[in-house]
Write an enzyme that holds these catalytic residues in place. Sequence first.
Site, PDB file in Angstrom:
ATOM      1  N   ASN A  49      69.057  97.074 -40.496  1.00 36.25           N
ATOM      2  CA  ASN A  49      69.065  96.406 -41.884  1.00 36.25           C
ATOM      3  C   ASN A  49      67.767  95.914 -42.205  1.00 36.25           C
ATOM      4  OD1 ASN A  49      70.575  94.494 -40.019  1.00 36.25           O
ATOM      5  ND2 ASN A  49      69.937  92.932 -41.812  1.00 36.25           N
ATOM      6  N   ASP A  50      67.438  94.578 -42.803  1.00 35.72           N
ATOM      7  CA  ASP A  50      65.981  94.327 -43.303  1.00 35.72           C
ATOM      8  C   ASP A  50      64.771  94.818 -42.779  1.00 35.72           C
ATOM      9  OD1 ASP A  50      68.108  92.632 -44.033  1.00 35.72           O
ATOM     10  OD2 ASP A  50      67.193  90.803 -43.344  1.00 35.72           O
ATOM     11  N   GLN A  66      65.533  95.141 -38.617  1.00 34.53           N
ATOM     12  CA  GLN A  66      66.702  94.531 -37.913  1.00 34.53           C
ATOM     13  C   GLN A  66      67.463  95.753 -37.457  1.00 34.53           C
ATOM     14  OE1 GLN A  66      68.015  90.674 -38.088  1.00 34.53           O
ATOM     15  NE2 GLN A  66      65.997  91.382 -37.519  1.00 34.53           N
ATOM     16  N   PHE A 109      66.377  87.597 -35.528  1.00 38.54           N
ATOM     17  CA  PHE A 109      66.619  87.688 -36.978  1.00 38.54           C
ATOM     18  C   PHE A 109      65.027  88.103 -37.642  1.00 38.54           C
ATOM     19  CE2 PHE A 109      70.877  85.848 -38.310  1.00 38.54           C
ATOM     20  CZ  PHE A 109      71.633  86.955 -37.501  1.00 38.54           C
TER      21      PHE A 109
HETATM   22  C1  FRU Z   1      69.514  89.491 -44.634  1.00 39.76           C
HETATM   23  C2  FRU Z   1      69.761  88.909 -43.237  1.00 39.76           C
HETATM   24  C3  FRU Z   1      68.714  87.820 -42.749  1.00 39.76           C
HETATM   25  C4  FRU Z   1      68.803  87.871 -41.596  1.00 39.76           C
HETATM   26  C5  FRU Z   1      69.261  89.361 -41.093  1.00 39.76           C
HETATM   27  C6  FRU Z   1      70.085  89.388 -40.045  1.00 39.76           C
HETATM   28  O1  FRU Z   1      70.003  90.879 -44.853  1.00 39.76           O
HETATM   29  O2  FRU Z   1      71.061  88.148 -43.402  1.00 39.76           O
HETATM   30  O3  FRU Z   1      68.686  86.662 -43.481  1.00 39.76           O
HETATM   31  O4  FRU Z   1      67.538  87.374 -40.736  1.00 39.76           O
HETATM   32  O5  FRU Z   1      69.799  89.893 -42.304  1.00 39.76           O
HETATM   33  O6  FRU Z   1      70.284  90.681 -39.738  1.00 39.76           O
END
Ligand code: FRU
Length: 507
Positions: A49-50, A66, A109
Amino acid sequence: MRSKVSSMTDELNRARECGRRTARQIAESAKQTEHRPKFHLASPAGWINDPNGFSFFGGEFHLFFQHHPYSAQWGPMHWGHAVTRDFVRWQDRKTALAPDTISDRDGCFSGTAIDDGGTHLIAYTGVSKSGGEEVQQQCLASGDGETYAKRAENPVITAADVPFPFQKNHFRDPKIWKEGGAYFLAAVLRKTDGRGALALFSSENLRAWKFVSVMDESTGASGMWECPDFFRLDGTDVIIVSPQEMKADEARGFHDGNNSVYMTGTLSRTSFRFARDIRTENGFTAAQIDGGIDFYAPQTALSPDGRRIMIAWMQSWESPVTPENLLWSGMMTFPRELRIRDGRLFQFPAREIERYRTNPRHGTLSFSGGGRTEQSLGAVSGRHLDIELDITPPPGKTGSISFHIAKDGGSYAELKYDAAHGTLFFDRSRTLAPGAISFRRMNVSPCKTDGILRLRLLLDTSSLEAFANGGEAAFTNVFFMPPRAKGIFVCADAGFSLEYSCFGIEA
Ligand code: FRU
């Protein structure tokens, strides 16, 4: 002297080994590779993800993300790592961080990175649970662009550093920068009334941090904020955040749930509060960055030639459409150059993509006669295209024009410009996995002086990024179709005409 702690390398090695194994399995299977993009960064294996730690260091752009290497679903977060010199070709690096210390054993995170005088300094959130309660705290790691070591003092910022009550399981996503010899770190948190806020801290030595201010906070239009960025661009300060729990507000351009917004204004260097401008586009103090379904948690890096480049996760939490049998999930947007013009954010694909253009085709189409007709976009077809469109609606702006992308019989993704309503509309309901949300609409209008709507489309296997009017608005959507689906057709009401330039992208 800088103190460092090596990661518990067993955990990191296990993650790297699993990632390598899965990446091999993906490379060996046509079913696993057929949906992968050619010129966007996609998960090497497992879930991503991010974007994290997007920065220029040691002659390359580094992007962490992530990552859950053990499955194509979200799980205990690691930091994956890739590098690029031109935003088109990415090289995978070894997993940089694993959840392997007391302060981050339940996840590393999101966060950011800077070049700190030749050291690649990472700020991230350590997640740990004790007695069933989750705590999020800010941690640091540093490295050389290849390997990273967590600092012995982690966590460096905890709930005890925040002088007001808030929800300790919502304190994350540090943005770190250096200014006037000091380090600044802004992290989002959820206040006890549920609203998101951006808390600012500073440090002289990376060890002792003090609370400075609440830089900005939700006006009540959203809940928790995620993934902040802060930078100066074209003479103004800019904050980017991804607010959760927003209510749909079509006039202002927001949709239900998670949005990613920007605010311009001034960060006072005495109170360290951010004074927001009122936006011309919607009369509010924040505006949507990208109106599509699949755009979240953007962050930026400064290039050596002074460009502010943004990249975002090209997926949504609300409506993932990745086919279930895949061993990978998640892609990033194509990196975009940002500018502020007349107070508004403009974004367009990083110019490096133009070096990969091949096979130029130009032409015009006009739609006459009664009713709606369909034409092919000249001889253009394929799934890796960079297309420029100048659309002239009929006088009086009536009717609509639709682009049927990745068309295979009755299945296709549709991008429609509705001139009568002034909207751009995306529809993935006729694709392989439409997801819970299969439509999205965004307001656009043609250029006031010549009446033309200009669109630039980047199509890369399973994604379509649309940029309107030289980057005034962006609209990013993901869809999945079999690789044989290559048709591009245009369907319009009488009176529309169209000029196009189309290029293949050979990455
Ligand atoms: C945003 C989020 C962040 C967090 C991460 C966890 O997409 O929820 O706030 O750090 O993803 O994977």
